[in-house]
Design a protein around this motif. Structure first.
Motif, short mmCIF file in Angstrom:
data_model
loop_
_atom_site.label_atom_id
_atom_site.label_comp_id
_atom_site.label_asym_id
_atom_site.label_seq_id
_atom_site.Cartn_x
_atom_site.Cartn_y
_atom_site.Cartn_z
N UNK A 51 0.86 -1.19 0.00
CA UNK A 51 0.00 0.00 0.00
C UNK A 51 0.89 1.23 0.00
N UNK A 52 0.29 2.35 -0.39
CA UNK A 52 0.92 3.66 -0.30
C UNK A 52 0.21 4.39 0.82
N UNK A 53 0.71 4.24 2.04
CA UNK A 53 0.01 4.74 3.21
C UNK A 53 0.56 6.07 3.70
N UNK A 54 -0.34 6.93 4.16
CA UNK A 54 0.02 8.22 4.73
C UNK A 54 -0.59 8.31 6.13
N UNK A 55 0.24 8.49 7.15
CA UNK A 55 -0.27 8.62 8.51
C UNK A 55 -0.89 10.00 8.68
N UNK A 56 -2.19 10.04 8.93
CA UNK A 56 -2.89 11.31 9.15
C UNK A 56 -3.27 11.48 10.61
N UNK A 57 -3.37 10.37 11.34
CA UNK A 57 -3.61 10.41 12.78
C UNK A 57 -2.53 9.57 13.43
N UNK A 58 -1.53 10.25 13.99
CA UNK A 58 -0.46 9.54 14.66
C UNK A 58 -0.51 9.82 16.15
N UNK A 59 -0.79 8.82 16.93
CA UNK A 59 -0.85 9.00 18.38
C UNK A 59 0.51 9.41 18.91
N UNK A 60 0.52 10.30 19.87
CA UNK A 60 1.75 10.74 20.49
C UNK A 60 1.96 12.24 20.40
N UNK A 61 1.22 12.93 19.54
CA UNK A 61 1.39 14.36 19.40
C UNK A 61 1.18 15.09 20.73
N UNK A 62 0.16 14.68 21.47
CA UNK A 62 -0.20 15.49 22.63
C UNK A 62 0.71 15.28 23.83
N UNK A 63 1.48 14.20 23.86
CA UNK A 63 2.37 13.99 25.00
C UNK A 63 3.81 13.72 24.58
N UNK A 64 4.11 14.00 23.31
CA UNK A 64 5.47 13.83 22.79
C UNK A 64 6.00 12.41 22.99
N UNK A 65 5.11 11.44 22.90
CA UNK A 65 5.50 10.04 23.05
C UNK A 65 6.13 9.55 21.75
N UNK A 66 6.85 8.42 21.80
CA UNK A 66 7.34 7.82 20.55
C UNK A 66 6.15 7.49 19.67
N UNK A 67 6.30 7.67 18.37
CA UNK A 67 5.09 7.57 17.55
C UNK A 67 5.40 7.26 16.11
N UNK A 68 4.35 6.88 15.39
CA UNK A 68 4.32 6.96 13.95
C UNK A 68 3.78 8.36 13.66
#
Length: 342
Positions: free
Chosen positions: A67-84
């Motif tokens: 697939x050609x995937x684009x992450x549009x919702x990546x968990x971690x933004x709000x607490x600066x956690x490791x994330x996609x």
């Protein structure tokens, strides 16, 4: 009928009747990998390491998915956690082009403390069909199953919604049960729910799992209400798109600065968002694998040199909902992709 026209019709029939690829069955490998990696950290008190393990395992497997995937919702933004991270391209680059919402470990604290209902979660839909919440990391949410979906409203007082749900189900309001995050910001609504006589089930974290619980029949929970993360809202909407039911959301800025940023970006903070606003794709895929035992899914369990997982795998287009029970040989997995599976 001309031979050429007959040939075209036959080709059309072959194309419309032939099932296309069910990406959900490939995504379950991804959530299984994340769950197995995170499970090594259950009860060890380190939520960052648990989250990082899930992210690393999930990213590794995602790169193998066609697939050609684009992450549009990546968990971690709000607490600066490791994330996609948002905007990351994943998959092998081949068609189809898709949006991806991901929470490699929903319930980092639950995992660190060995508590129930931690999940590894991913959702996928056609490119450009997932809601981007912009600067708003929280939203007010209300969810319920198919039999009461039309009764849900964020513009009416929650006690009135509870009364309508009770009437529809031919019970008293005291028989209605609401699941919500245990947060100080919910104090006013907690009092209102209790005044109408409804019961509350508090959870410490994990409102994707709670949303799944609320829209499923026979769980003893009728509604989800609460102010929680927007990433979890989009993930829950994708799941509900497959399961049926409804989730309503309304963006909830945390302060004046976030409110101004949202307004400047063109967001209507009074708008009620439905499942179809949060994820309007026609072909939505969802996969979740249990990390710790919960109401929705059994967590990872170790048995000698192996481990077992339970996953919920769904597709909106076909309406198919699968429970996948898998047995994994950890020693063989380690030979293939390293020590992530412990």
């Amino acid at each position: 009928m001309a031979a050429e026209e007959s040939s075209v019709i036959s080709q059309d029939l072959r194309e419309t009747s032939k099932p296309d690829r069910n990406l959900a069955l490939e995504l379950v490998r991804v959530t299984e990998a994340a769950a197995l990696a995170a499970a090594r950290w259950v009860g060890r008190g380190d939520k960052e390491q648990a989250d990082q393990a899930a992210v690393d395992a999930m990213r590794l497997l995602l790169d193998t998915v066609p697939m050609d995937g684009l992450v549009v919702i990546g968990e971690g933004e709000k607490d600066e956690a490791p994330m996609l991270y948002n905007g990351e391209r994943i998959g092998d680059g081949s068609p189809p082009e898709v949006d991806i919402a991901v929470d490699p470990l929903e319930g980092t604290t639950l995992t660190a403390r060995g508590m129930p209902s931690a999940l590894a979660v991913i959702a996928l839909a056609e490119r450009g069909t997932m809601f981007d919440p912009g600067p708003c990391v929280y939203m007010e949410k209300l969810a319920g199953g198919p039999s009461i979906a039309d009764l849900l409203s964020l513009n009416e007082p929650l006690p009135d919604v509870i009364r309508k749900v009770a009437k529809r189900k031919e019970v008293e309001p005291t028989d209605v049960r609401v699941i919500m995050l245990d947060r100080p910001r919910h104090a006013e609504q907690v009092e209102a729910v209790r005044e109408v006589g409804a019961r509350i089930r508090f959870i410490s974290d994990g409102d994707v799992s709670a949303a799944l619980f609320a829209v499923s029949e026979g769980t003893g929970v009728d509604l989800l209400w609460g102010i929680g993360g927007t990433p979890e809202g989009v993930l829950s909407a994708a799941a509900i798109k497959c399961l049926g039911g409804e989730l309503l959301g309304r963006l909830w800025p945390r302060d004046d600065e976030e409110r101004k940023a949202a307004i400047d970006a063109g967001y209507d903070l009074d708008r009620t968002l439905t499942v179809d606003d949060l994820c309007w794709g026609e072909d939505v895929f969802f996969s979740a694998t249990g990390v710790t035992d919960g109401d929705v899914l059994q967590g990872v369990r170790y048995r000698g040199p192996g481990a077992t997982t339970e996953s919920l795998v769904m597709r909106s287009r076909s309406g198919t909902v699968r429970r996948v029970h898998a047995r994994h040989d950890r020693s063989k997995l380690r030979q293939i992709i390293g020590e992530r599976y412990g």
